[in-house]
Design an enzyme around this catalytic site. Sequence first.
Site, short mmCIF file in Angstrom:
data_model
loop_
_atom_site.label_atom_id
_atom_site.label_comp_id
_atom_site.label_asym_id
_atom_site.label_seq_id
_atom_site.Cartn_x
_atom_site.Cartn_y
_atom_site.Cartn_z
CB CYS A 47 -2.52 -5.08 -6.25
SG CYS A 47 -3.22 -4.56 -4.84
CG ASN A 91 -1.80 -0.95 -2.01
OD1 ASN A 91 -2.12 -0.80 -3.33
ND2 ASN A 91 -1.77 -1.95 -1.60
CG HIS A 133 1.38 -3.28 -6.10
ND1 HIS A 133 0.38 -2.01 -6.19
CD2 HIS A 133 0.79 -3.85 -5.03
CE1 HIS A 133 -0.62 -2.08 -5.43
NE2 HIS A 133 -0.39 -3.30 -4.41
#
Length: 334
Positions: A117, A289, A259
């Site tokens: 990520c 996500n 993020h």
Amino acid sequence: MLQHSGIGVAITGSGSAAPLTSLDNQGLSQVVDTSDEWIASRTGIRQRHLADPAVYLRQLAAEAGQRALDMAGISALDVDLIVLATSTPDDLFGTASLVQAELGAMKAVAFDLTAACSGFVFGMVTASQFIRTGAYKTVLLLGADILSRWVDWSDRRTCVLFGDGAGAVVMQARSESDRLLGFELRSDGNQNSCLTLAYQPEAKALTSELSVGQGSFHPITMNGQEVYRFAIKRVPEVIEKALFKANLSVEQVDWLLLHQANQRILDAVAQRLTVPPDKVLSNMAKYGNTSAASIPIALDEAVRDGRIKPGDVVATAGFGAGLTWGAAIFQWGN
Ligand code: UT7
């Protein structure tokens, strides 16, 4: 800050793409024992886009990349370098060259970068080094992941969190200014076990004396509470360091672009940094996500709807498996 070579970086275009199919929390509650109330209150996620089996990562990435090229007003043949941040490649040997072929960017060199990520932020810093040294003038940076192929769909602690998508930016050389104002990248392999997508070899005897390891990747495992604690401690630190290098204060930041893992993490990081909520970009309600794609998708949406304007200062930070984390401070536009 203009580097010694006198060549700086500008971020001149953005694009994003997500699979057409989406699944809301209600629908997900038919797959695992969960509820819209639990997912929304613990994470802020309401739905996620999921790639059907016919969709390849390279297609999503190329779609996002083409939109970024269009916004920058350049063609695929102008691109010198393609960096694809992903942990879910179509081909472990590399997917960036497949994106290159999809786009027809045949003058570019293309490679993958893996930092989960944090991949987009790591990619932005990597790309800027090639630009600042004068090696390349035009870079297409992509963040793309199809985590739905790698989660355990019977594990409610992880499968509710993730979604699929791709985002991209065009980064170009500029002689008169440098829009990447500061950065800080970190990793800590000692904490790797908090979040894994690991290969598990199994002994396969080739001869009576010789075995090789032939196994498979096991689905994502995560210690959610550990990762949560890591994020709310390390992300503010790394942003403060990047701001220090940029010689900027928190008050000079127009947008906090983290993020998109969990709304509670965004809120806690913003609070620690004393960034007001109206400066915090959030779209995880729609996408979940999306790993390396989450930052460029949120960036692209905010640019296209006019929230982010040319010259705005964006503080972005990625964090996740590795563990890896990093921040970059940049000004949007030419
Ligand atoms: O990009 C990668 C970065 N990853 C992250 O940023 C993840 C960071 N961590 C988090 O976002 C949070 O830790 C989670 C959202 C993953 C979990 O939230 P939490 O508040 O830490 O919940 P928990 O793991 O402590 O679980 C609380 C309860 C447990 O039940 P018991 O043991 O208290 O009875 C879980 O079994 O919630 C239960 N639970 C669920 N219930 C309904 C866990 N997942 C679910 C679910 N639906 N999906």
